[in-house]
Motif scaffolding. Structure first.
Motif, mmCIF file in Angstrom:
data_model
loop_
_atom_site.group_PDB
_atom_site.id
_atom_site.type_symbol
_atom_site.label_atom_id
_atom_site.label_comp_id
_atom_site.label_asym_id
_atom_site.label_seq_id
_atom_site.Cartn_x
_atom_site.Cartn_y
_atom_site.Cartn_z
ATOM 1 N N ILE A 25 39.721 42.406 33.199
ATOM 2 C CA ILE A 25 38.388 41.725 33.580
ATOM 3 C C ILE A 25 38.005 42.220 34.593
ATOM 4 O O ILE A 25 36.691 42.566 35.004
ATOM 5 C CB ILE A 25 38.413 40.224 33.122
ATOM 6 N N ALA A 26 38.815 41.821 35.714
ATOM 7 C CA ALA A 26 38.553 42.226 37.147
ATOM 8 C C ALA A 26 37.998 43.615 37.296
ATOM 9 O O ALA A 26 36.861 43.750 38.293
ATOM 10 C CB ALA A 26 39.471 41.501 38.076
ATOM 11 N N PHE A 27 38.711 44.600 36.819
ATOM 12 C CA PHE A 27 38.518 45.857 37.206
ATOM 13 C C PHE A 27 37.093 46.207 36.499
ATOM 14 O O PHE A 27 36.200 47.080 37.205
ATOM 15 C CB PHE A 27 39.703 46.853 36.338
ATOM 16 N N PHE A 28 36.762 46.059 35.227
ATOM 17 C CA PHE A 28 35.526 46.302 34.608
ATOM 18 C C PHE A 28 34.414 45.621 35.106
ATOM 19 O O PHE A 28 33.268 45.978 35.510
ATOM 20 C CB PHE A 28 35.798 46.237 33.143
ATOM 21 N N ALA A 38 37.390 39.825 42.848
ATOM 22 C CA ALA A 38 37.356 40.029 41.344
ATOM 23 C C ALA A 38 38.916 40.741 41.390
ATOM 24 O O ALA A 38 39.837 40.468 40.624
ATOM 25 C CB ALA A 38 36.556 40.910 40.721
ATOM 26 N N LEU A 39 39.099 41.701 42.010
ATOM 27 C CA LEU A 39 40.408 42.548 42.064
ATOM 28 C C LEU A 39 41.465 42.039 42.606
ATOM 29 O O LEU A 39 42.688 42.024 42.327
ATOM 30 C CB LEU A 39 40.046 43.897 42.919
ATOM 31 N N LEU A 40 41.251 41.162 43.657
ATOM 32 C CA LEU A 40 42.191 40.277 44.594
ATOM 33 C C LEU A 40 42.949 39.309 43.528
ATOM 34 O O LEU A 40 44.130 39.043 43.207
ATOM 35 C CB LEU A 40 41.799 40.030 45.972
ATOM 36 N N MET A 87 33.316 36.655 47.031
ATOM 37 C CA MET A 87 34.659 36.591 46.766
ATOM 38 C C MET A 87 35.133 35.619 45.704
ATOM 39 O O MET A 87 35.922 35.953 44.698
ATOM 40 C CB MET A 87 35.543 36.460 47.825
ATOM 41 N N GLY A 88 34.647 34.489 45.854
ATOM 42 C CA GLY A 88 34.851 33.322 45.250
ATOM 43 C C GLY A 88 34.245 33.387 43.693
ATOM 44 O O GLY A 88 35.204 33.382 42.689
ATOM 45 N N ILE A 89 33.222 33.944 43.703
ATOM 46 C CA ILE A 89 32.632 34.301 42.147
ATOM 47 C C ILE A 89 33.357 35.656 41.451
ATOM 48 O O ILE A 89 33.505 35.313 40.268
ATOM 49 C CB ILE A 89 31.099 34.680 42.523
ATOM 50 N N GLY A 90 33.460 36.576 42.340
ATOM 51 C CA GLY A 90 34.045 37.694 41.583
ATOM 52 C C GLY A 90 35.668 37.040 40.931
ATOM 53 O O GLY A 90 35.838 37.694 39.848
ATOM 54 N N GLY A 91 36.458 36.461 41.841
ATOM 55 C CA GLY A 91 37.662 35.983 41.267
ATOM 56 C C GLY A 91 37.567 34.881 40.265
ATOM 57 O O GLY A 91 38.364 34.772 39.082
#
Length: 490
Positions: free
Chosen positions: A404-407, A83-85, A131-135
């Motif tokens: 969005i990624a951060f939260f 998500a963060l990357l 990683m894929g889902i978070g992104g």
């Protein structure tokens, strides 16, 4: 600082996108982008249900209970990192490049998971899948909000985020035949489950290729001609599909274009320019994370350990169905009644009901506990989905995906790491079903607290253009009245 200005333009693209009537083209966006939540629900549920199948040395991978927990932690860690990357890359390189890349990462990692030969391979694949889902969460939420008209944004976001539970229901039902040795060979059942996720992802990728880049992202990043071409094509398609002639617009916004926006500027925006909105999002994400862990994480163990349920798949499917139905049924109200009333109401009501369930645990059967859970999460699912909606619309466009990624990372870390550790200890130490009630009370308290924070800090974003809710950092116009109030409290 990075992000040197390259020119100034005045554009009416946001107003033109927001005045579009709903058409078949928007359904293509919803199907192409929104179905990722089904994949996430499928992944989480299948992995949870497949844990016993992975333990035998001959048909599984010889995992211990600790290994199963480690695999779950690897997925969560991957989701946070991804998500963060990818959130940062989405704001820098565009929505479309990243929502194609992140789905590709998920698909490849899921296929590799199906071919796992040992625990280390499996752990690595779980991390990459996460990683894929978070992104995906960062790239998709930002793209959807920038392509869907303001009038429909609330209901679309809430319903799409709630579709996680369609995947959860499918995963619960799939495990019934796949874990039956009379139906599927045990050595192939769990591998087939991961393979099915990859097949669904490839189908989504085919549709997603036709979803355009966000015109809003393009005109800020010195590609206004491409943005104009995309919007004209969308207008032509929507007009033909809806049979309506599109009226002109008179609202414009002046933008100082930049090729990149620096991370220091993004950090300053989130933490110093919008501290109240940061507190709001943090409260909403932590509240829903603990609520779901308080009930859902203990639900399967509660049924099997204390209520003598052998096959939990049917119960989990009913629970999942109530979550999706709630999000779908209540989603239009976030646009009509409004964000603040609906988010505060769903958070506080579901929190109170969870506390009541904790008080009544000793007298509940498997059926009545499931009914209680279905009622609680009919409301909670819509509220939790609205947490993602809030994070995706209350910050400037240049920071949207990273916010969005951060939260999401905060909620995932709390829900996937802190929550299971805390509630797992409660289950291990429990001699009776009433011993897990403190977990229910904690989840209830945090959910009610999130609802109260929404009452005081919530943003009335219904029907508003994204640029009115939070002006782009590159805009030359004065900030809106709401933003001025926000900054005055900083």
């Amino acid at each position: 600082m990075a992000g040197v200005e390259t020119g100034t333009i005045t554009t009416d693209i946001p107003a033109r996108m927001d005045r579009l009537p709903w058409a078949r083209w928007h359904w293509m966006v919803v199907i192409g982008l929104g179905t990722v939540w089904i994949l996430d629900g499928l992944e989480v549920t299948i992995v949870g249900s497949m844990s016993e199948a992975l333990k035998p040395n001959d048909t599984g991978l010889g995992l211990s209970s600790s290994d199963v927990g480690l695999a779950g932690a690897m997925y969560v860690a991957g989701a946070c990192v991804g998500a963060l990357l990818f959130g940062q890359l989405t704001d820098r390189f565009g929505r479309k490049k990243l929502f194609l890349l992140t789905l590709g990462v998920y698909t490849v990692a899921t296929v590799l998971t199906a071919f796992s030969m040992n625990p280390v391979w499996y752990f690595a694949c779980r991390f990459l899948t996460g990683m894929g889902i978070g992104g995906e969460y960062a790239a998709i939420n930002s793209a959807i909000d920038e392509l869907i008209p303001a009038k429909y944004r609330g209901r679309v976001d809430v319903a799409i985020n709630g579709s996680f539970w369609v995947g959860a229901a499918l995963g619960s039902l799939l495990t019934i035949p796949l874990l039956d040795p009379n139906v599927v060979d045990p050595s192939w059942g769990w591998r087939s489950a991961f393979g099915l996720g990859a097949v669904l992802a490839i189908g989504i990728l085919v549709v997603r290729r036709h979803v355009p880049e966000s015109p809003r992202w393009l005109f800020i990043h010195e590609r206004e001609e491409e943005a104009e071409e995309i919007v004209r094509d969308i207008e032509r398609t929507v007009s033909e599909e809806s049979g309506k002639e599109l009226h002109g617009v008179d609202r414009t916004i002046t933008i100082r274009q930049r090729k990149t926006i620096s991370l220091p500027l993004i950090a300053k925006t989130v933490f110093t320019m919008y501290p109240r909105r940061t507190i709001l999002c943090f409260s909403l994400f932590v509240g829903q994370a603990f609520l779901y862990n308080a009930f859902f994480f203990t639900y399967g163990d509660t049924l099997s350990t204390f209520l003598d349920v052998g096959q939990t798949g049917w119960y989990l499917a009913i629970f999942a169905a109530s979550n999706f139905i709630g999000a779908l049924a209540l989603s239009p109200l976030f646009d009509s009644i409004g964000r603040v009333r609906m988010i505060a109401g769903t958070y506080i009501l579901s929190g109170v009901l969870l506390a009541v369930a904790g008080l009544m645990l000793g007298s509940l059967s498997a059926v009545t506990l499931t009914v209680f859970g279905a009622v609680i999460f009919f409301f909670a699912s819509a509220g939790a989905s609205a947490a993602y909606l809030t994070a995706s619309e209350v910050f400037p466009m240049e920071t949207r995906a990273l916010c969005i990624a951060f939260f999401y990372a905060i909620g995932t870390a709390v829900g996937g790491i802190t929550g299971p550790l805390l509630f797992g200890k409660l289950i291990d130490a429990a001699d009776a079903i009433t011993d897990i009630a403190p977990g229910y009370f904690l989840g209830a308290a945090l959910m009610v607290a999130g609802g109260i924070v929404e009452i005081f800090l919530g943003v009335k974003a219904e029907g508003q253009s994204l640029e009115d809710i939070a002006q782009p950092l590159t805009a030359e116009d004065q900030p809106s009245e709401g933003e001025q109030r926000e900054r005055s409290h900083a």
